[in-house]
Write a protein that holds these residues in place. Sequence first.
Motif, PDB file in Angstrom:
ATOM      1  N   UNK A  83     -34.011  38.903  47.825  1.00  0.00           N
ATOM      2  CA  UNK A  83     -32.920  39.727  48.346  1.00  0.00           C
ATOM      3  C   UNK A  83     -33.473  40.929  49.112  1.00  0.00           C
ATOM      4  N   UNK A  84     -34.571  41.474  48.624  1.00  0.00           N
ATOM      5  CA  UNK A  84     -35.180  42.622  49.289  1.00  0.00           C
ATOM      6  C   UNK A  84     -35.719  42.234  50.674  1.00  0.00           C
ATOM      7  N   UNK A  85     -36.395  41.087  50.754  1.00  0.00           N
ATOM      8  CA  UNK A  85     -36.933  40.633  52.034  1.00  0.00           C
ATOM      9  C   UNK A  85     -35.808  40.201  52.973  1.00  0.00           C
ATOM     10  N   UNK A  86     -34.757  39.586  52.404  1.00  0.00           N
ATOM     11  CA  UNK A  86     -33.636  39.130  53.226  1.00  0.00           C
ATOM     12  C   UNK A  86     -32.969  40.296  53.947  1.00  0.00           C
ATOM     13  N   UNK A  87     -32.884  41.428  53.280  1.00  0.00           N
ATOM     14  CA  UNK A  87     -32.262  42.594  53.912  1.00  0.00           C
ATOM     15  C   UNK A  87     -33.135  43.204  54.999  1.00  0.00           C
ATOM     16  N   UNK A  88     -34.420  42.841  55.020  1.00  0.00           N
ATOM     17  CA  UNK A  88     -35.344  43.438  56.000  1.00  0.00           C
ATOM     18  C   UNK A  88     -35.997  42.383  56.895  1.00  0.00           C
ATOM     19  N   UNK A  89     -35.351  41.272  57.083  1.00  0.00           N
ATOM     20  CA  UNK A  89     -35.880  40.238  57.982  1.00  0.00           C
ATOM     21  C   UNK A  89     -36.033  40.756  59.407  1.00  0.00           C
ATOM     22  N   UNK A  90     -35.100  41.555  59.925  1.00  0.00           N
ATOM     23  CA  UNK A  90     -35.315  42.082  61.292  1.00  0.00           C
ATOM     24  C   UNK A  90     -36.600  42.891  61.432  1.00  0.00           C
ATOM     25  N   UNK A  91     -36.966  43.627  60.391  1.00  0.00           N
ATOM     26  CA  UNK A  91     -38.218  44.390  60.454  1.00  0.00           C
ATOM     27  C   UNK A  91     -39.420  43.446  60.451  1.00  0.00           C
ATOM     28  N   UNK A  92     -39.335  42.380  59.649  1.00  0.00           N
ATOM     29  CA  UNK A  92     -40.428  41.406  59.580  1.00  0.00           C
ATOM     30  C   UNK A  92     -40.603  40.711  60.926  1.00  0.00           C
ATOM     31  N   UNK A  93     -39.490  40.457  61.614  1.00  0.00           N
ATOM     32  CA  UNK A  93     -39.568  39.781  62.908  1.00  0.00           C
ATOM     33  C   UNK A  93     -40.289  40.632  63.947  1.00  0.00           C
ATOM     34  N   UNK A  94     -40.014  41.912  63.934  1.00  0.00           N
ATOM     35  CA  UNK A  94     -40.531  42.777  65.001  1.00  0.00           C
ATOM     36  C   UNK A  94     -42.019  43.068  64.801  1.00  0.00           C
ATOM     37  N   UNK A  95     -42.433  43.367  63.581  1.00  0.00           N
ATOM     38  CA  UNK A  95     -43.808  43.796  63.330  1.00  0.00           C
ATOM     39  C   UNK A  95     -44.731  42.586  63.152  1.00  0.00           C
ATOM     40  N   UNK A  96     -45.906  42.687  63.731  1.00  0.00           N
ATOM     41  CA  UNK A  96     -46.873  41.606  63.622  1.00  0.00           C
ATOM     42  C   UNK A  96     -47.558  41.605  62.256  1.00  0.00           C
ATOM     43  N   UNK A  97     -47.847  42.789  61.755  1.00  0.00           N
ATOM     44  CA  UNK A  97     -48.466  42.903  60.437  1.00  0.00           C
ATOM     45  C   UNK A  97     -47.393  43.045  59.366  1.00  0.00           C
TER      46      UNK A  97
END
Length: 318
Positions: A83-97
């Motif tokens: 749930x924590x990662x699901x709420x921040x998927x847009x951040x994961x998409x943008x950042x390479x690291x």
Amino acid sequence: MSSLNSLFNRSTFGTKCKTCLNLVISRIKLLRNRRELQLINMRKEMVQYLQTGQESIARIRVEHIIREQNILAAYEIVELFCEFVLARVPIVEVQKECPIELREAISSIIFASGRCSDLPELMHLRNLFTTKYGKEFVAGAMELRPDSGVNRTIIEKLSVKAPSGESKLKVLKAIAREYNVEWDSSNTEAEFNKKYEDLLDGSTSSVHQVQAPVIESSPVASASRDKPSALISSVEDAGKHQVRESPSSPAGGARTYAATKTNPAAQEHYSPTEEISRSSPSSSDALEKARAAIAAATRASAAARAAAELAKVKITSQ
């Protein structure tokens, strides 16, 4: 064109990641309900074992209860991280690291993917993170490297290590207290507090018992058993006849050599006449040869028999 491809790849990663995370969350809720029912039934069975005095079975079955509880706790942690990662998927998409605030959650999901076979969607998430962050990042989480960032609680809950006696006793007492069972835990506490050395006391004595016949089957013992009774009696008669003969005579010296060579006990107990014969040069030489023959007999039973036969031949020739 490259910007369009990168945009397409980002949208594909985000869509797949969201789909897998939602599937994991839904599956965990279903599995949790099922496992909670199983856990309740297992605890009721444990109550019956305690009431009927079948503590030996209860001490074994309690490990299954602890394992189910650990899996449920691990599922709860994985659900929270998803749930924590699901709420921040847009951040994961943008950042390479991998973002620092998401490192523990993503590493824990990767670690749980290889240990939660009931959640196949975790494997898909691991593949996505491998494509995103590389194989080294995923290998660090799977192998629990120092900088992996995997949650310590989920490592403990998904461990295959057997529970300790203290934890098993704690669960048994909690079950007895929950269902108001009057149970004396002294025997179980004594069993759990037993050390491995206490359980191996019987095997040490058996080892000594097994080794005893090996000591008896030494070359000296086998040589004494292998000697013919007639040869021993003839040598003893020759030793007795040695007292009547002159120590300086050749026959007396030869018989003294044969008696001491075939009978080791003869060189330890001497009569007065034998002490006089030992003072002469011929008797001392016979004694040295007898000691050498005894040393050879201890090394091998075959050498002892050969020495006895040689002494018998010398006596016969003289």
